[in-house]
Write a protein that holds these residues in place. Structure first.
Motif, PDB file in Angstrom:
ATOM      1  N   ASN A 116     -58.809 -52.735  17.358  1.00 49.76           N
ATOM      2  CA  ASN A 116     -58.374 -52.658  15.979  1.00 49.76           C
ATOM      3  C   ASN A 116     -56.982 -52.050  15.928  1.00 49.76           C
ATOM      4  N   LYS A 117     -56.031 -52.825  15.495  1.00 54.99           N
ATOM      5  CA  LYS A 117     -54.645 -52.365  15.444  1.00 54.99           C
ATOM      6  C   LYS A 117     -54.247 -52.078  13.998  1.00 54.99           C
ATOM      7  N   LEU A 118     -55.051 -51.321  13.342  1.00 56.73           N
ATOM      8  CA  LEU A 118     -54.816 -50.980  11.950  1.00 56.73           C
ATOM      9  C   LEU A 118     -53.748 -49.898  11.869  1.00 56.73           C
ATOM     10  N   GLU A 119     -52.725 -50.171  11.103  1.00 53.97           N
ATOM     11  CA  GLU A 119     -51.693 -49.183  10.874  1.00 53.97           C
ATOM     12  C   GLU A 119     -51.828 -48.690   9.441  1.00 53.97           C
ATOM     13  N   PRO A 120     -52.356 -47.481   9.263  1.00 55.64           N
ATOM     14  CA  PRO A 120     -52.595 -46.985   7.904  1.00 55.64           C
ATOM     15  C   PRO A 120     -51.338 -46.921   7.048  1.00 55.64           C
ATOM     16  N   ASN A 121     -50.190 -46.688   7.656  1.00 52.51           N
ATOM     17  CA  ASN A 121     -48.955 -46.604   6.868  1.00 52.51           C
ATOM     18  C   ASN A 121     -48.609 -47.931   6.221  1.00 52.51           C
ATOM     19  N   LYS A 122     -48.946 -49.046   6.881  1.00 53.52           N
ATOM     20  CA  LYS A 122     -48.667 -50.355   6.296  1.00 53.52           C
ATOM     21  C   LYS A 122     -49.750 -50.767   5.301  1.00 53.52           C
ATOM     22  N   VAL A 123     -50.993 -50.461   5.635  1.00 51.23           N
ATOM     23  CA  VAL A 123     -52.096 -50.869   4.765  1.00 51.23           C
ATOM     24  C   VAL A 123     -52.088 -50.088   3.464  1.00 51.23           C
ATOM     25  N   PHE A 124     -51.903 -48.797   3.578  1.00 49.16           N
ATOM     26  CA  PHE A 124     -51.936 -47.937   2.402  1.00 49.16           C
ATOM     27  C   PHE A 124     -50.518 -47.569   1.990  1.00 49.16           C
ATOM     28  N   LYS A 125     -49.642 -48.548   2.004  1.00 46.24           N
ATOM     29  CA  LYS A 125     -48.244 -48.328   1.675  1.00 46.24           C
ATOM     30  C   LYS A 125     -48.132 -47.974   0.192  1.00 46.24           C
ATOM     31  N   SER A 126     -47.419 -46.942  -0.085  1.00 43.70           N
ATOM     32  CA  SER A 126     -47.198 -46.561  -1.481  1.00 43.70           C
ATOM     33  C   SER A 126     -45.730 -46.234  -1.652  1.00 43.70           C
ATOM     34  N   LYS A 127     -45.256 -46.417  -2.853  1.00 45.68           N
ATOM     35  CA  LYS A 127     -43.869 -46.082  -3.141  1.00 45.68           C
ATOM     36  C   LYS A 127     -43.777 -44.573  -3.249  1.00 45.68           C
ATOM     37  N   ASN A 128     -42.697 -44.066  -2.764  1.00 50.04           N
ATOM     38  CA  ASN A 128     -42.518 -42.617  -2.819  1.00 50.04           C
ATOM     39  C   ASN A 128     -42.099 -42.222  -4.231  1.00 50.04           C
ATOM     40  N   LYS A 129     -43.045 -41.990  -5.056  1.00 46.87           N
ATOM     41  CA  LYS A 129     -42.795 -41.574  -6.431  1.00 46.87           C
ATOM     42  C   LYS A 129     -42.920 -40.069  -6.505  1.00 46.87           C
ATOM     43  N   THR A 130     -42.061 -39.519  -7.281  1.00 48.16           N
ATOM     44  CA  THR A 130     -42.214 -38.086  -7.526  1.00 48.16           C
ATOM     45  C   THR A 130     -43.257 -37.927  -8.612  1.00 48.16           C
ATOM     46  N   PRO A 131     -44.119 -36.974  -8.472  1.00 46.90           N
ATOM     47  CA  PRO A 131     -45.162 -36.808  -9.480  1.00 46.90           C
ATOM     48  C   PRO A 131     -44.558 -36.465 -10.842  1.00 46.90           C
ATOM     49  N   VAL A 132     -45.080 -37.141 -11.858  1.00 45.39           N
ATOM     50  CA  VAL A 132     -44.609 -36.910 -13.214  1.00 45.39           C
ATOM     51  C   VAL A 132     -45.273 -35.654 -13.744  1.00 45.39           C
ATOM     52  N   ILE A 133     -44.459 -34.700 -14.111  1.00 45.23           N
ATOM     53  CA  ILE A 133     -44.985 -33.448 -14.675  1.00 45.23           C
ATOM     54  C   ILE A 133     -44.945 -33.574 -16.187  1.00 45.23           C
ATOM     55  N   LYS A 134     -46.109 -33.528 -16.777  1.00 40.56           N
ATOM     56  CA  LYS A 134     -46.194 -33.632 -18.233  1.00 40.56           C
ATOM     57  C   LYS A 134     -45.868 -32.281 -18.834  1.00 40.56           C
ATOM     58  N   LYS A 135     -44.946 -32.331 -19.759  1.00 43.02           N
ATOM     59  CA  LYS A 135     -44.558 -31.084 -20.429  1.00 43.02           C
ATOM     60  C   LYS A 135     -45.507 -30.835 -21.581  1.00 43.02           C
ATOM     61  N   LYS A 136     -45.950 -29.610 -21.660  1.00 43.56           N
ATOM     62  CA  LYS A 136     -46.852 -29.239 -22.749  1.00 43.56           C
ATOM     63  C   LYS A 136     -46.013 -28.855 -23.959  1.00 43.56           C
ATOM     64  N   PRO A 137     -46.474 -29.224 -25.165  1.00 49.77           N
ATOM     65  CA  PRO A 137     -45.719 -28.808 -26.357  1.00 49.77           C
ATOM     66  C   PRO A 137     -45.758 -27.281 -26.463  1.00 49.77           C
ATOM     67  N   PRO A 138     -44.743 -26.733 -27.101  1.00 47.03           N
ATOM     68  CA  PRO A 138     -44.732 -25.273 -27.218  1.00 47.03           C
ATOM     69  C   PRO A 138     -45.996 -24.792 -27.926  1.00 47.03           C
ATOM     70  N   SER A 139     -46.602 -23.838 -27.347  1.00 52.00           N
ATOM     71  CA  SER A 139     -47.870 -23.365 -27.911  1.00 52.00           C
ATOM     72  C   SER A 139     -47.622 -22.427 -29.074  1.00 52.00           C
ATOM     73  N   GLN A 140     -48.459 -22.581 -30.100  1.00 47.30           N
ATOM     74  CA  GLN A 140     -48.380 -21.722 -31.274  1.00 47.30           C
ATOM     75  C   GLN A 140     -49.390 -20.606 -31.109  1.00 47.30           C
ATOM     76  N   PRO A 141     -49.151 -19.510 -31.702  1.00 41.08           N
ATOM     77  CA  PRO A 141     -50.147 -18.438 -31.655  1.00 41.08           C
ATOM     78  C   PRO A 141     -51.456 -18.926 -32.251  1.00 41.08           C
ATOM     79  N   ALA A 142     -52.560 -18.500 -31.703  1.00 41.78           N
ATOM     80  CA  ALA A 142     -53.877 -18.957 -32.121  1.00 41.78           C
ATOM     81  C   ALA A 142     -54.168 -18.628 -33.561  1.00 41.78           C
ATOM     82  N   GLY A 143     -53.761 -17.511 -34.039  1.00 42.29           N
ATOM     83  CA  GLY A 143     -54.061 -17.109 -35.414  1.00 42.29           C
ATOM     84  C   GLY A 143     -53.383 -17.988 -36.431  1.00 42.29           C
ATOM     85  N   SER A 144     -52.127 -18.374 -36.225  1.00 46.98           N
ATOM     86  CA  SER A 144     -51.418 -19.190 -37.207  1.00 46.98           C
ATOM     87  C   SER A 144     -51.964 -20.614 -37.233  1.00 46.98           C
ATOM     88  N   GLN A 145     -52.448 -21.116 -36.104  1.00 43.07           N
ATOM     89  CA  GLN A 145     -53.004 -22.454 -36.061  1.00 43.07           C
ATOM     90  C   GLN A 145     -54.305 -22.518 -36.842  1.00 43.07           C
TER      91      GLN A 145
END
Length: 166
Positions: A116-145
């Protein structure tokens, strides 16, 4: 033909017993030569194809049974021992369940051909994407919400009550 045994005859020289009808593709036969129906060294297992040609399989039933197990009892496996070879349909079965059995000539020539000449790098080839960091909206104080949501729900209920009175 010195290495091949003498073919069975359909007369008093041989006793022939069918072991496997092979789904109409031929017959596997236990042959007693010289008409001796006792366990003797003259017993052989032969394959009789549909054209009534004899093909030698083994000298003993034990060896035949081992061949049967080795070939997983796949349909038409007996044709591997004939000059005709295995049918394309049987080759598909062999390639699926027992790929090395059908390619024994290749196996002896190239030892690495079935590695078996399986090359995992070719089979499971993925683009080198940087992970998308989701920005959280500014949090409001719990009491005012809480006070904001309670005000909107009280307005909605008072409006609903006013419309039902009219």
């Amino acid at each position: 033909n010195g290495d091949k045994p003498e073919k069975p005859h359909f007369d008093s020289r041989s006793l022939i017993f069918e072991l496997d009808p092979c789904n109409g593709n031929g017959k596997v036969c236990l042959v007693y030569k010289h008409a001796k129906p006792v366990v003797s060294p003259d017993t052989e297992i032969w394959f009789l194809d549909r054209a009534l040609y004899w093909h030698f399989l083994t000298k003993t039933f034990t060896a035949y049974y081992r061949l049967l197990i080795t070939h997983l009892g796949l349909p038409q496996w007996q044709y591997a021992f004939t000059s005709y070879g295995v049918s394309p349909q049987a080759k598909q079965w062999f390639n699926m369940y027992k790929p090395i059995t059908i390619n024994t000539a290749l196996l002896s020539e190239e030892a690495d051909s079935f590695v078996n000449k399986l090359e995992p790098n070719k089979v499971f080839k993925s683009k080198n994407k940087t992970p998308v960091i989701k920005k959280k909206p500014p949090s409001q104080p719990a009491g005012s919400q809480k006070s904001h949501t309670s005000m909107t729900s009280s307005k909605t209920s008072s409006l609903a009550g006013n419309s039902s009175r009219k």
